[in-house]
Scaffold this motif. Sequence first.
Motif, PDB file in Angstrom:
ATOM      1  N   VAL A  92       0.842  -1.184   0.000  1.00 30.25           N
ATOM      2  CA  VAL A  92       0.000   0.000   0.000  1.00 30.25           C
ATOM      3  C   VAL A  92       0.886   1.246   0.000  1.00 30.25           C
ATOM      4  N   SER A  93       0.365   2.356  -0.484  1.00 32.02           N
ATOM      5  CA  SER A  93       1.159   3.570  -0.633  1.00 32.02           C
ATOM      6  C   SER A  93       1.447   4.253   0.699  1.00 32.02           C
ATOM      7  N   LYS A 402      -3.335   5.876  -9.923  1.00 27.67           N
ATOM      8  CA  LYS A 402      -2.123   5.080 -10.131  1.00 27.67           C
ATOM      9  C   LYS A 402      -0.908   5.828  -9.593  1.00 27.67           C
ATOM     10  N   SER A 405      -0.904   5.476  -5.882  1.00 30.14           N
ATOM     11  CA  SER A 405      -0.534   4.123  -5.460  1.00 30.14           C
ATOM     12  C   SER A 405       0.966   3.877  -5.582  1.00 30.14           C
ATOM     13  N   VAL A 462      -3.192   4.176  -0.706  1.00 30.18           N
ATOM     14  CA  VAL A 462      -3.821   3.670  -1.928  1.00 30.18           C
ATOM     15  C   VAL A 462      -3.087   2.434  -2.419  1.00 30.18           C
ATOM     16  N   LEU A 463      -3.853   1.475  -2.912  1.00 33.32           N
ATOM     17  CA  LEU A 463      -3.278   0.260  -3.490  1.00 33.32           C
ATOM     18  C   LEU A 463      -3.978  -0.060  -4.794  1.00 33.32           C
ATOM     19  N   ASP A 464      -3.188  -0.246  -5.866  1.00 31.04           N
ATOM     20  CA  ASP A 464      -3.708  -0.738  -7.135  1.00 31.04           C
ATOM     21  C   ASP A 464      -3.971  -2.227  -6.954  1.00 31.04           C
ATOM     22  N   SER A 468      -1.572  -6.045  -7.301  1.00 30.18           N
ATOM     23  CA  SER A 468      -1.150  -6.439  -5.967  1.00 30.18           C
ATOM     24  C   SER A 468      -1.272  -7.943  -5.786  1.00 30.18           C
ATOM     25  N   TYR A 487      -9.006   0.140  -7.112  1.00 33.33           N
ATOM     26  CA  TYR A 487      -8.084   0.689  -6.119  1.00 33.33           C
ATOM     27  C   TYR A 487      -8.712   0.597  -4.735  1.00 33.33           C
TER      28      TYR A 487
END
Length: 677
Positions: A92-93, A402, A405, A462-464, A468, A487
């Motif tokens: 995750v970001s 994006k 992320s 944030v997670l793409d 992942s 996301y």
Amino acid sequence: MFSTRTNKPFLLIPLLLLPSAHAIVSIYQTPQQSILSAERVASSAAAAGTPIPYKGLPAYNTTGLQAPPPPEAGSFPTQVTLQLADAPMLNVSIPQKSSFFGFSIEMSVVNQVLGSNASVLQVPFLNLMANLQQRTGRIDIRVGGNTQETATLVDSLDDGRIIEKDHALATNPTGTPPLRFTPELLYMLRNISEHVNIRWHLGVPFNDTSNFRLQIAEQGQAILGDYLIGLQVGNEPDLYVSHNHRPPDYGPEDYFHEFGSLIQAMIADEDKLTPRPKTLLLGPSIQFNWTAEEVWNTGFIDAYTDNLAFLSVERYPNDNCAVAFPNDPGQTFHDPQKSLNQYLSHGATSGALQLYANSTSIAVQKGKPFLMFETNTASCGGFSGISDAFAGALWGVDWGMKLASMNFSGALFHVGGQSVSYNPFTPPPSNESTFHQWSVGPIYYSALVVGEAMGTSNTSQVLDLQNSAAAVFAPSFTPLADQFAAYGIWENGHLARILYINFVTDASGAHDVNVTMNLDQPILQGSVQVKYLQAPTVAQKGNYTWAGQTFGGNFQSDGRPVGTENIQSITCTSPTQCTVKIPAPAAALVFLSPTGGQDATQKGAPQTTFATTAITKFRNTATVDPLVLSTSNGRSGALGVGSTSPEGTKNSGPVVRVGFTMVIGGVLIGAIFLIIA
């Protein structure tokens, strides 16, 4: 526009048209783009079976493209199961600020977009920013671009303007004329920030490194105070050679040394500069001729760590330069119809940004925010039919998410003049301002969606989900990689929202995607709330809706959303499972409302609109609340009235000066005069 005076404040919307544009380069001489290249575009359009192109100003082009046909049956899974965790998942970001999605405004068009001086501000712009402030609490904006590089601050201009261009000296390949501007431009930015919480990036001219013009830094600190958050050092230095701004052997080492020379010049300017501006620098703001690693390898970050507030790059995923510069044989023509699929592909977005993965990792290690300092759909003005269509709105959401992320800390989407297609918002041509309003583009809708996805806590991660390994999809999610995006957003350490994008156009509903979310914790509270960004096709221009509200089509907006907000409630099957439909095409933001999250109705700030109470005409009736005016800085500069903002700081000057606008008899020729009683 918003104007004030000492007794009866009034609104004023003057005629403003500056024929300029920018993308990777600033584009002037607009007839060349819209007419001289018409044969080339027309032949491509005829081959694609599309109408002959519109030849007017690109910002208002109503000619569209054809939406791609939907995928063949069976090649696009429409029933998908997604496994999610309440705690932040692997990769995750970093925590993102609510102001992640901002704007970059070409310096040469500020008096078209922002206002004509410090006391005459564009009310539609204020409304558009207030919409975002309501959702995010703050907006970050850069004023600059290619035109900042040759800009010179002067005490005044003979014609009373705050900015003017010298076209006679536009001898470089991009046709960019040198600018002269007055401190009134900076007072205008400050007065805007007194009404909407906007923070500003500026740029120090970098065309003459033997005699740096530091006045914009000197005046910027004095006038903007803490509203000034960044000073760009060089705009696209990797393109200096191709633009004839540096000798052929100019490279990253040369930029490194020039950056250091600027710092030394700022230190020597201690009589006029406080220490703070020297800590606000950002760079290298390169495009594609150098890699970021080539700059990092000079020791750039460590050498200037005390001066660098941000690291920065600039990127457009494609270009329309063959149309902008039809006489340049080195440009490759990109057919908009054939290019459309690139903007409907999550895989293409991920691929285009992958080259920054190492740099964002380095930035995190060094503790430096990494900005996508200038971006949009395509350089050299964008593509009509993509940049100004619903495809552009979906692409903007995907591109922004994006970037978040990948540990970028902000993305600024560029705003040019009427000669580009990608503007988030555009005022009308000056000869139509008495009966036309603003045109709100698709990228502005992207800003609303991403702003709400980020939330207001400044803790969102944030997670793409498609890229992942921690996200488990069934059946195989791989076929969706090109035409679907997902996301996850964690807030305060808990899963708070999911954002989905369906790039397919299919009115039949056969390509709507039903996503079943399985959660590892019972965090769902009976239902989820969903906001949809929608249009019938990806090719539609204007009249998109975000949660049922729209800004209409060309020339139809005063910056305030029209319609009743529509937030859909979807009943869940259990506290750990819920299914949401994502129409084709659409983006869907799902609010899970777990512990620490916010629901779809919560905002980052109270709603603020600037609307008239009394008018002398019945069009373009946006004005400002009299209570806001009563505490604003809009008085004659001769009065020497200081800022009434509670956010004034030691870095700001003692006086915020504004111009004084006089209208005899309540009439201004060629403008709309709106009065607040």
